[in-house]
Design an enzyme around this catalytic site. Structure first.
Site, mmCIF file in Angstrom:
data_model
loop_
_atom_site.group_PDB
_atom_site.id
_atom_site.type_symbol
_atom_site.label_atom_id
_atom_site.label_comp_id
_atom_site.label_asym_id
_atom_site.label_seq_id
_atom_site.Cartn_x
_atom_site.Cartn_y
_atom_site.Cartn_z
ATOM 1 N N SER A 192 0.975 -1.353 0.102
ATOM 2 C CA SER A 192 -0.037 0.012 0.283
ATOM 3 C C SER A 192 0.685 1.298 -0.107
ATOM 4 O O SER A 192 1.862 1.353 -0.904
ATOM 5 C CB SER A 192 -0.963 0.016 1.261
ATOM 6 N N ASP A 350 -9.963 -3.825 -5.226
ATOM 7 C CA ASP A 350 -8.979 -2.772 -4.606
ATOM 8 C C ASP A 350 -9.402 -1.558 -5.350
ATOM 9 O O ASP A 350 -8.850 -1.609 -6.762
ATOM 10 C CB ASP A 350 -7.824 -3.210 -4.559
ATOM 11 N N HIS A 380 -7.992 -4.926 -0.526
ATOM 12 C CA HIS A 380 -7.009 -4.063 -0.166
ATOM 13 C C HIS A 380 -6.731 -4.431 1.243
ATOM 14 O O HIS A 380 -7.632 -4.378 2.209
ATOM 15 C CB HIS A 380 -7.220 -2.477 -0.166
#
Ligand code: NAG
Length: 410
Positions: A192, A350, A380
Site C-alpha cells: 500500500s 481494491d 485491499h
C-alpha cells in the site's frame, strides 16, 4: 480475553448492521470483512467526533485504537530463531530481523516499508512485526523494517526521505558485510503506502550513481502509485469496498501531499488533472492514461473522467502530485528501464488495483521483467491479515506466493 472478544463481537455485529455494506460475490469471507469494516468505520466516526469535541487529531485516536485492539506484541516465540534488534540507520529507526545460523554464508537482505496511508501502522507492532518475522525465517533473510515518520507529524517528502536514507545506509559494503548479506541479493518491498515508498526508492537507487550496490528486486503489494486520476475503473468499481474506500484513499493522498483538505470533492472529480493544467503535457498524461495502459478486461465499460477547467494552479501549489518520488507511475521510460525486476501484487476488489496494473504494463514496456500476481478474490489490506482476529484465506495465499517468488528471484 474471552469476555472481551464476546463483547467486541456483540458490539461490532450491532454496528455491522448499521454500517451494512453489500459486498461483491467474488469476496469469499464477506461476513468477516463486513464486521471488520464496521469496526473501522465506527472507530473513524468516534475519532471524528472526538476531534469535534476538541480531543486531538483523529489519526492519533485511530492509532490508539489499533494499538489497543490489533497490535499485540508478537513476542520471541512467534517465530522461534529470529533475532530482533531495534537500531537506527542514518538516524532513521529500523527493526532488524535476522535468522541465526546459516553457517557463515551470505544471506538475502530485504528492506520493508509497512502500509497505512503514510499515517498509520508501525514496523514494530501488530501484524507488520509478525509478517516481517515470518519473512526473515522463510527467506533466511535479514529483514530491515523501516519505522519512517508518519502524518500528521510529517508529510511528503519526509517519509520517502526516511526510507531512502535507511536503504542507502544498508546498501553500503560495510553494513552489508556486518549483517552477512549478499550484495547481489538485496530487495525492497512494501504494501500500500509502503509499496509506494518501495517503488519510489527503487527508482531513485537505480538512478543514483553514488550507490554502487543496487537493489536486485522490488516486491510491491497493492501499491499506491499516482494521485492524478481518482476515477480509474478500480476506483469506481471498488469505491466502497473495505478496507480502503475511494474517499479514504483521496484523504490519505491529500494529507501526504499537503494539499487543502477542503478541496476533496474537486480531487475526487479529477479537477486537479484537467486538460487546462499547463504542467500536464500529453506525454505525461500518457503515463497514467488507463485507456492506454489497462487490459480491456479491467477497463470494463468505464469512461475516463477528464475535466476541461478545474483547480487552477493546483499542480504548482502542490508539487507532490507530479513528483515521481510521490507518484512513481509518472516516471519516464528511461527511469523505469533501469528499475529492478518486479513482483506486483494486485487485488480485484481494491481501489488501487489499476495503479498496480498500469505500473506492471509501464515497467514491462520499459523492458523490466514483472510478475503480476492478481487475486480475483483479493481486497485491499488482505496481505497483512493473516492473524487472529484479522485472518483471511486470500491473505494467506498471497503471502505464500510472495514468499515463493522471493525465494526464486532474490
Ligand atoms: C488517453 O489515451 C486515449 C487513447 O490513445 C486518447 O484517445 C485519450 O485522448 C487520452 N486521454 C488523455 C486525457 O490524454
Amino acid at each position: 480475553m474471552k469476555l472481551f472478544s464476546v463483547a467486541l463481537t456483540l458490539l461490532t455485529s450491532s454496528v455491522a448492521f448499521y454500517f451494512y455494506t453489500p459486498l461483491p460475490d467474488g469476496i469469499r469471507e464477506p461476513k468477516k470483512l463486513m464486521l471488520l469494516d464496521a469496526t473501522f468505520k465506527t472507530v473513524s466516526k468516534f475519532a471524528a467526533l472526538k476531534q469535534q469535541l476538541g480531543f486531538g487529531h483523529p489519526i492519533r485516536t485511530i492509532r490508539t485504537f489499533r494499538e489497543t485492539l490489533l497490535e499485540s506484541d508478537a513476542g520471541e516465540d512467534f517465530v522461534p530463531g529470529v533475532k530482533v534488534t531495534d537500531v537506527s540507520f542514518s538516524g532513521v529507526p529500523v527493526r532488524v530481523y535476522e535468522t541465526s545460523g546459516g553457517g557463515g554464508s551470505l544471506r538475502r537482505g530485504l528492506l520493508y516499508f509497512h502500509g497505512g496511508g503514510w499515517a498509520l501502522g508501525s514496523a514494530k507492532k501488530g501484524s507488520y512485526d509478525k509478517l516481517t518475522r515470518m519473512m526473515s525465517a522463510e527467506l533466511n533473510a535479514v529483514v530491515v523494517s523501516v519505522e519512517y515518520r508518519l502524518y500528521p507529524e510529517v508529510q511528503f517528502p519526509e517519509p520517502y526521505l526516511d526510507c531512502l536514507a535507511a536503504v542507502k545506509y544498508f546498501l553500503s559494503e560495510e553494513v552489508l558485510s556486518k549483517y552477512s548479506v549478499d550484495p547481489e541479493r538485496v530487495g525492497v518491498s512494501g504494501d500500500s503506502a509502503g509499496g509506494n515508498l518501495a517503488a519510489a526508492v527503487a527508482q531513485e537507487i537505480s538512478q543514483d550513481s553514488s550507490v554502487s550496490v543496487k537493489l536486485s528486486v522490488q516486491a510491491l503489494v497493492y501499491p499506491a502509485l499516482q494521485a492524478l486520476d481518482f476515477n480509474t475503473p478500480s476506483c469506481l468499481q471498488n469505491h466502497n469496498i473495505p478496507i480502503l474506500s475511494r474517499f479514504a484513499l483521496v484523504q490519505f493522498w491529500i494529507q501526504y501531499l499537503g494539499a487543502d483538505l477542503s478541496l476533496k470533492e474537486q480531487f475526487l472529480s479529477n479537477q486537479h488533472s484537467g486538460l487546462e493544467q499547463p504542467l500536464l503535457s500529453p506525454e505525461l498524461r500518457a503515463r497514467f492514461n488507463w485507456t492506454l495502459l489497462l487490459p480491456p478486461e479491467h477497463q470494463k465499460n468505464h469512461t475516463p473522467v477528464v475535466t476541461d477547467k478545474g483547480l487552477e494552479g493546483i499542480l504548482e501549489k502542490v508539487p507532490g502530485f507530479l513528483d515521481t518520488r510521490a507518484s512513481p507511475l509518472l516516471a519516464s521510460p528511461d527511469v523505469l528501464s533501469k528499475c529492478p525486476k518486479a513482483y506486483i501484487m494486485t487485488c480485484e476488489f481494491d481501489v488501487l488495483r489499476d495503479d498496480g496494473l498500469m505500473y506492471t504494463r509501464r515497467l514491462q514496456d520499459a523492458g523490466v521483467q514483472v510478475t503480476n500476481a492478481h487475486y480475483e478474490d483479493g481486497f485491499h489490506g488482505c496481505f497483512s491479515m493473516l492473524f487472529w482476529p484479522l485472518e483471511f484465506d486470500v491473505g494467506k495465499r498471497a503471502f505464500k506466493d510472495y514468499i515463493r517468488w522471493l525465494q526464486d528471484n532474490l
